[in-house]
Enzyme design. Structure first.
Site, PDB file in Angstrom:
ATOM      1  N   ASP A 188      99.201 -85.264  25.033  1.00 55.43           N
ATOM      2  CA  ASP A 188      98.389 -85.425  23.821  1.00 55.43           C
ATOM      3  C   ASP A 188      97.588 -84.174  23.536  1.00 55.43           C
ATOM      4  O   ASP A 188      96.735 -83.789  24.339  1.00 55.43           O
ATOM      5  CB  ASP A 188      97.402 -86.581  24.007  1.00 55.43           C
ATOM      6  CG  ASP A 188      98.080 -87.920  23.885  1.00 55.43           C
ATOM      7  OD1 ASP A 188      98.882 -88.099  22.960  1.00 55.43           O
ATOM      8  OD2 ASP A 188      97.790 -88.799  24.729  1.00 55.43           O
ATOM      9  N   GLY A 248      93.102 -90.496  19.271  1.00 58.69           N
ATOM     10  CA  GLY A 248      91.859 -89.832  19.673  1.00 58.69           C
ATOM     11  C   GLY A 248      91.433 -90.129  21.099  1.00 58.69           C
ATOM     12  O   GLY A 248      90.910 -89.262  21.775  1.00 58.69           O
ATOM     13  N   PHE A 249      91.673 -91.340  21.560  1.00 59.91           N
ATOM     14  CA  PHE A 249      91.184 -91.736  22.886  1.00 59.91           C
ATOM     15  C   PHE A 249      92.183 -92.655  23.595  1.00 59.91           C
ATOM     16  O   PHE A 249      92.881 -93.426  22.939  1.00 59.91           O
ATOM     17  CB  PHE A 249      89.846 -92.480  22.772  1.00 59.91           C
ATOM     18  CG  PHE A 249      88.806 -91.674  22.055  1.00 59.91           C
ATOM     19  CD1 PHE A 249      88.017 -90.760  22.744  1.00 59.91           C
ATOM     20  CD2 PHE A 249      88.631 -91.803  20.685  1.00 59.91           C
ATOM     21  CE1 PHE A 249      87.072 -89.987  22.076  1.00 59.91           C
ATOM     22  CE2 PHE A 249      87.683 -91.036  20.001  1.00 59.91           C
ATOM     23  CZ  PHE A 249      86.906 -90.127  20.698  1.00 59.91           C
ATOM     24  N   MET A 275      94.853 -82.536  21.091  1.00 66.81           N
ATOM     25  CA  MET A 275      93.834 -82.861  20.087  1.00 66.81           C
ATOM     26  C   MET A 275      92.984 -81.617  19.812  1.00 66.81           C
ATOM     27  O   MET A 275      92.669 -80.872  20.733  1.00 66.81           O
ATOM     28  CB  MET A 275      92.940 -83.988  20.595  1.00 66.81           C
ATOM     29  CG  MET A 275      93.720 -85.204  21.069  1.00 66.81           C
ATOM     30  SD  MET A 275      92.631 -86.546  21.497  1.00 66.81           S
ATOM     31  CE  MET A 275      93.801 -87.701  22.244  1.00 66.81           C
ATOM     32  N   SER A 325     101.124 -91.005  29.785  1.00 71.09           N
ATOM     33  CA  SER A 325     100.304 -90.101  28.977  1.00 71.09           C
ATOM     34  C   SER A 325      99.268 -89.434  29.874  1.00 71.09           C
ATOM     35  O   SER A 325      98.402 -90.099  30.444  1.00 71.09           O
ATOM     36  CB  SER A 325      99.609 -90.892  27.866  1.00 71.09           C
ATOM     37  OG  SER A 325      98.690 -90.049  27.221  1.00 71.09           O
ATOM     38  N   HIS A 356     104.140 -87.643  28.443  1.00 68.23           N
ATOM     39  CA  HIS A 356     103.565 -87.584  27.100  1.00 68.23           C
ATOM     40  C   HIS A 356     102.285 -86.740  27.145  1.00 68.23           C
ATOM     41  O   HIS A 356     101.371 -87.025  27.917  1.00 68.23           O
ATOM     42  CB  HIS A 356     103.280 -89.014  26.639  1.00 68.23           C
ATOM     43  CG  HIS A 356     102.785 -89.119  25.234  1.00 68.23           C
ATOM     44  ND1 HIS A 356     103.630 -89.119  24.157  1.00 68.23           N
ATOM     45  CD2 HIS A 356     101.528 -89.229  24.731  1.00 68.23           C
ATOM     46  CE1 HIS A 356     102.920 -89.247  23.039  1.00 68.23           C
ATOM     47  NE2 HIS A 356     101.637 -89.307  23.366  1.00 68.23           N
ATOM     48  N   MET A 388      97.991 -83.986  17.721  1.00 69.16           N
ATOM     49  CA  MET A 388      97.005 -84.629  16.835  1.00 69.16           C
ATOM     50  C   MET A 388      96.092 -83.512  16.363  1.00 69.16           C
ATOM     51  O   MET A 388      94.948 -83.377  16.815  1.00 69.16           O
ATOM     52  CB  MET A 388      96.244 -85.705  17.607  1.00 69.16           C
ATOM     53  CG  MET A 388      97.066 -86.979  17.784  1.00 69.16           C
ATOM     54  SD  MET A 388      96.422 -88.014  19.106  1.00 69.16           S
ATOM     55  CE  MET A 388      97.215 -87.230  20.497  1.00 69.16           C
ATOM     56  N   HIS A 415     102.654 -84.514  21.730  1.00 72.63           N
ATOM     57  CA  HIS A 415     102.137 -85.266  20.587  1.00 72.63           C
ATOM     58  C   HIS A 415     100.959 -84.485  20.012  1.00 72.63           C
ATOM     59  O   HIS A 415      99.868 -84.482  20.588  1.00 72.63           O
ATOM     60  CB  HIS A 415     101.707 -86.667  21.078  1.00 72.63           C
ATOM     61  CG  HIS A 415     101.054 -87.520  20.037  1.00 72.63           C
ATOM     62  ND1 HIS A 415     100.339 -88.658  20.354  1.00 72.63           N
ATOM     63  CD2 HIS A 415     101.008 -87.418  18.688  1.00 72.63           C
ATOM     64  CE1 HIS A 415      99.878 -89.208  19.247  1.00 72.63           C
ATOM     65  NE2 HIS A 415     100.276 -88.481  18.222  1.00 72.63           N
ATOM     66  N   MET A 451     101.791 -95.176  16.166  1.00 72.92           N
ATOM     67  CA  MET A 451     100.508 -95.290  16.861  1.00 72.92           C
ATOM     68  C   MET A 451     100.033 -96.742  16.823  1.00 72.92           C
ATOM     69  O   MET A 451      99.901 -97.337  15.754  1.00 72.92           O
ATOM     70  CB  MET A 451      99.443 -94.408  16.186  1.00 72.92           C
ATOM     71  CG  MET A 451      99.621 -92.911  16.404  1.00 72.92           C
ATOM     72  SD  MET A 451      99.790 -92.417  18.128  1.00 72.92           S
ATOM     73  CE  MET A 451      98.226 -92.956  18.818  1.00 72.92           C
ATOM     74  N   ASP A 460     102.683 -95.820  21.064  1.00 74.51           N
ATOM     75  CA  ASP A 460     101.630 -95.128  21.819  1.00 74.51           C
ATOM     76  C   ASP A 460     100.272 -95.786  21.589  1.00 74.51           C
ATOM     77  O   ASP A 460      99.769 -95.806  20.462  1.00 74.51           O
ATOM     78  CB  ASP A 460     101.626 -93.670  21.323  1.00 74.51           C
ATOM     79  CG  ASP A 460     100.649 -92.773  22.057  1.00 74.51           C
ATOM     80  OD1 ASP A 460     100.079 -93.183  23.072  1.00 74.51           O
ATOM     81  OD2 ASP A 460     100.484 -91.622  21.594  1.00 74.51           O
ATOM     82  N   GLY A 461      99.687 -96.299  22.676  1.00 80.03           N
ATOM     83  CA  GLY A 461      98.332 -96.835  22.623  1.00 80.03           C
ATOM     84  C   GLY A 461      98.252 -98.287  23.067  1.00 80.03           C
ATOM     85  O   GLY A 461      98.889 -99.152  22.483  1.00 80.03           O
ATOM     86  N   GLY A 462      97.491 -98.520  24.140  1.00 80.95           N
ATOM     87  CA  GLY A 462      97.268 -99.895  24.597  1.00 80.95           C
ATOM     88  C   GLY A 462      98.498-100.573  25.190  1.00 80.95           C
ATOM     89  O   GLY A 462      98.602-101.804  25.163  1.00 80.95           O
TER      90      GLY A 462
HETATM   91  C1  DX5 Z   1      95.759 -91.695  21.884  1.00 76.78           C
HETATM   92  C2  DX5 Z   1      96.897 -91.028  22.613  1.00 76.78           C
HETATM   93  C3  DX5 Z   1      97.587 -91.868  23.616  1.00 76.78           C
HETATM   94  C4  DX5 Z   1      96.750 -92.335  24.776  1.00 76.78           C
HETATM   95  C5  DX5 Z   1      97.268 -93.671  25.228  1.00 76.78           C
HETATM   96  O1  DX5 Z   1      95.341 -90.872  20.860  1.00 76.78           O
HETATM   97  O2  DX5 Z   1      97.857 -90.584  21.673  1.00 76.78           O
HETATM   98  O3  DX5 Z   1      98.763 -91.220  24.109  1.00 76.78           O
HETATM   99  O4  DX5 Z   1      96.764 -91.448  25.856  1.00 76.78           O
HETATM  100  O5  DX5 Z   1      96.399 -94.164  26.196  1.00 76.78           O
HETATM  101  P1  DX5 Z   1      96.427 -95.679  26.704  1.00 76.78           P
HETATM  102  O6  DX5 Z   1      97.822 -95.941  27.216  1.00 76.78           O
HETATM  103  O7  DX5 Z   1      95.398 -95.685  27.760  1.00 76.78           O
HETATM  104  O8  DX5 Z   1      96.100 -96.533  25.526  1.00 76.78           O
HETATM  105 ZN    ZN Z   2      99.874 -89.780  22.290  1.00 72.40          ZN
END
Ligand code: DX5
Ligand code: ZN
Length: 218
Positions: free
Chosen positions: A33, A144-145, A35, A6, A31, A67, A65, A139, A177-179
């Site tokens: 993102d 968002g972050f 926003m 990402s 990926h 958002m 993606h 998700m 996606d995420g963590g």
């Molecule tokens: C969050 C994004 C993710 C983010 C994942 O809103 O959609 O794609 O970049 O970041 P990590 O892998 O650091 O959790």
């Molecule tokens: Zn994403």
């Protein structure tokens, strides 16, 4: 397993160089993102980032993606810039017709259509659309972050989508996606995920080569 770095976690100055390095280590998707500061508090990239990735890392599959609330406006812009799949949020749509209309618009542009759901949305909410989409994006953090902690509540959702496609002979892909790191990636793999998005676990990491190799084995 497909690994999708990402770019949210990349430094702006080294985006192409860093992404190209991750591609050479075996990450086949990138990926992206998007926003808008409304659907989520943050704002990120414009379509030109997709154009520069297309030019700079041409072989990498560009996974956008969205958002954003104004999905109708963003789909053609990102398609024109070179997206290969566009995923939008179920929560950004007011009704079923709106969801179906975006899926149709994306397909008419010749791209893969993905639908995403936030952690508080039940997997069942996507049932009406599963036969029409190419990708479900689960998700595992609040959108968002980057850099947030993986939410275990995403695991039964992945299992649900995997079971549903088996029972109904569907072939949409499942992305999370995420963590994501080796430990959380392994848990998702056990539930049937196909694509692992990872930002802060890969960008700027000295052992990114090894990290990707291990994720690819899952
Ligand atoms: C969050 C994004 C993710 C983010 C994942 O809103 O959609 O794609 O970049 O970041 P990590 O892998 O650091 O959790
Ligand atoms: Zn994403």
């Amino acid at each position: 397993m497909i690994v999708a770095p990402s770019i949210l976690a990349s430094k702006k100055e080294t985006l192409i160089e860093g992404t190209s390095t991750l591609f050479s280590f075996g990450a086949k998707w990138v990926h992206i993102d998007i926003m808008d500061g409304i659907f989520v508090p943050n704002t990120t990239f414009k379509p030109d980032v997709v154009e520069s990735l297309k030019k700079g890392v041409p072989g990498m599959f560009r996974d956008v993606h969205l958002m954003v609330v104004d999905v109708a406006k963003q789909i053609p812009e990102f398609a024109l810039a070179g997206a290969e799949s566009i995923t939008f949020h179920f929560e950004a749509c007011k009704d079923e017709d709106e969801v179906f209309s975006y899926i149709k618009t994306i397909h008419n542009l010749g791209l893969k259509a993905g639908l995403s759901l936030k952690p508080n949305t039940k997997a069942e909410a996507l049932l009406p659309y599963l036969k029409d989409i190419d990708l479900v994006l689960v998700m595992s953090v609040e959108p968002g972050f980057g850099g947030q902690k993986f939410m275990e509540s995403s695991l039964p959702k992945i299992a649900f989508f995997d079971q549903y496609r088996k029972d109904n002979q569907l072939n949409y892909q499942i992305e999370v996606d995420g963590g994501i790191n080796q430990e959380t990636g392994e848990k998702c793999a056990k539930e049937g995920v196909d694509i692992l998005v990872a930002g802060s676990y890969l960008y700027g990491k000295e052992d990114a080569n090894n990290r990707i190799k291990e994720l690819l084995k899952l």
